[in-house]
Structures are given as C-alpha cells and as structure tokens.
Scaffold this motif. Structure first.
Motif: not given
Ligand SMILES: [Zn+2]
Ligand SMILES: [Zn+2]
Length: 340
Positions: A168-177, A235-240, A332-338
């Motif tokens: 649950x939750x396809x943000x950057x952390x959910x995507x790693x799960x 898995x819940x990766x929403x933090x909601x 639409x950021x998934x990962x910004x890299x500096x």
C-alpha cells in the motif's frame, strides 16, 4: 569546504564550513561525498514536519562517496574506493546491537537526521559503515540505502515465492518494497490513489495487479485477485493513519502486516478481527549491514535495475534553488540526485 545546511524549515543555505579533522581514529574513514539522494525524510525536514528533528541540520543520508583516507584498523576499504554509506550509527552495546539489530539501536543516530549528514564536500564516518563496490556507479551507490529500506521490510515479513503480497503506497519507499517482494518471487499487488504511481509500477517494475483506491473498492479487488484468499503479507508504506488502520482488513488469516511508514500518533484496530485472523503485526525500521552487501550484489548482477529510480538531478551549487521543487508531489519526483 562547501556545505548545504537546513537552517530552519523551508530555508537551505549554501555555506562555507571547516574541513573535517585531519587526524582519523583507527576505525574511521575520511570520504569525499560525490552523490546525495534526496528522500522523504529530507523533504519532511524541509517542510518542518519530521518528528524529533532539530535545526540547523546538514541533511544527506543516501550517499555515494569516494574514500580519501582510512584509519589504521580500517582494512576493508582503501583510498580511491567508491562506497555506499550505511548511515545508521549504532552504539554497539545496547540490547538491540547485542542481538544484531543494529538498525534499531537504542541510541541510534542516523546521519543527516539525528546528526549532521552528507550535504557537504567531505565527512568522517566509521569505516565499518562503508560498503564498497568496484562495479556500481556513484548514482547506484547512493541508491543502496533507499533500496535497503524495502529489502529489510520484506525480510521482516519473510516473504516467500508464490505468495500474494500487497504493498500500500507506491511512493519511493513503497516502490523499494515492491522491488524486493518481486525479488522474493511474490505475486505483488500495489494499492495507491495516484494513477501515475500505479503506471510506474506497471511500466518500470512489471507489476500486473494494480488497485486504484480512488476508483476501485480495495477489499473487493483483493478478493478478486487472490480468488477470495486475500494477500498473506501486507505492507503499508504510506505513513498515513487512515491507510494504516484500514490495512488490518487486508491480510489473509494467518497473515502478517508490516508498517514501513510511520506517523505521530496511535494505531488502533479491532481486536476480534486481529485475533480471528491471528495476524502478525510488524514494524520495519532502517536496514542492516547485510542488506547493503546483498543489494550491492543484486545491482552488480543486474537483478535490480536502478535506471528508473532517478527522475531529477542537480549540481550541488544549484541544490538550494532546486530543492523546493522536489517537495511538490506534482513534480513527479521519485528520486532526486545531487552531484557534488
Ligand atoms: Zn532516505
Ligand atoms: Zn545500540
């Protein structure tokens, strides 16, 4: 040397600061920072809603670095090595550390969160926290920490091949799960309310079972996908809070529910439902050294493709100007890299 420091919520500053001390302890290494990944924690800190966070703070815990010098007892890394940094500084003697659970040390200090991190040209770290690779790019090395969050979460649940896993939750952390559930051979289902994120799961990670909670009825959709069984790991990766409390309805009898995201407050659930299903509820925090080693191997062997992850990029000098844009979901950021 140049340093970017978060002075207070909403205000990053490019400063000139002192170089790290020139003498190293036997177990330390001096590293030159080359890549810094930006994640949700950094964005929460910038927005002023990261729990237990104090200002000013140098952010940066997703690091690709080059070793400059090592102390006399630092055997496994050498000047010139490119490394990923395990940013979880643990005490080594508390009850969690004694049992190998260094990721949840009683007095854990995460670089860039509880102590100053890597948004600067160089820093000193314990050399045991450096994970070298001769094959990975600096970008890839900076992605290892974020991948490690999903790796550890999937390990916590002991996901097995062939079982239905709901993320649950396809943000950057959910995507790693999602990534590591796929690696474990699970049948992965992703639930989110954002069609772009669901599309990313389908197109970049090859997930076939997608549920858009703003259109579909999640429980009905889950029953349909699993022939009425429901997923055995959720898995819940929403933090909601609302999502996390609703998640108790989704695991199959005998299943497990893993909270990867967190929020400031209480989780409540219906005890008869919890008991009837004999659910196992787990939290997952950070990751361990072995996860870093394993992920570096998986990326080296092309079992994990890191290409889709980096969606935005900036030079160090442009970071202060670019960063506020990365905090907006519509970017639409998934990962910004500096790059530094
Ligand atoms: Zn992170
Ligand atoms: Zn400890």
């Amino acid at each position: 040397m140049k340093t970017i420091r978060l002075e207070q919520p909403g205000r990053l500053a490019l400063l000139s600061s002192d170089e790290p001390a020139s003498s190293l302890q036997p177990n330390e290494a001096l590293v030159r920072v080359r890549r810094i990944g930006v994640c949700g924690t950094d964005i929460h800190a910038f927005n002023g809603n990261q729990p237990f966070f104090s200002y000013p703070r140098i952010l940066g815990h997703e690091l690709g670095v080059e070793v400059v010098a090592v102390g006399s007892e630092s055997q496994h890394v050498h000047p010139g090595d490119h490394c990923s940094v395990e940013p979880y500084l643990n005490c080594g003697h508390c009850i969690a550390c004694r049992r190998g659970k260094t990721n949840c040390c009683v007095s854990l200090q995460v670089l860039g969160v509880h102590t100053d991190g890597g948004m600067r040209e160089s820093l000193i770290v314990p050399s045991s926290k450096l994970h070298p690779s001769t094959q990975l790019t600096l970008d890839q090395l900076a992605l290892i920490e974020t991948l490690a969050i999903g790796c550890h979460a999937v390990d916590r649940a002991g996901v097995e091949a062939g079982e239905f896993v709901l993320v649950i939750g396809a943000g950057p952390i959910g995507l790693t799960v999602v990534q590591f559930a796929i690696e474990a051979g699970a049948e992965v289902i992703v639930l989110d309310i954002n069609p772009q994120r669901l599309a990313f799961c389908r197109e970049q990670l090859g997930v076939t079972y997608l549920i858009n909670a703003s259109v579909d009825h999640p429980l009905e959709a889950l029953k349909q996908i699993t022939s009425g069984d429901l997923p055995t790991a959720v898995f819940d990766a929403t933090g909601n809070p609302k999502s996390m409390m609703s998640a108790f309805a989704y695991p199959a009898n005998g299943g497990r529910l893993v909270f990867v995201g967190l929020f400031q407050g209480e989780v409540t659930f219906d005890d008869p439902n919890f008991h009837r299903r004999e659910l196992t509820v787990l939290s997952s925090r950070n990751a361990r050294s072995a996860d870093f080693t394993r992920i570096i191997g998986l990326v080296e062997n092309a079992r994990i493709n890191t290409a889709p992850w980096i969606t935005h990029r900036a030079k160090f000098a442009d970071t202060v100007a670019e960063f506020p844009r990365w905090t907006k979901q519509e970017t639409g950021v998934i990962k910004a890299m500096i790059e530094i």
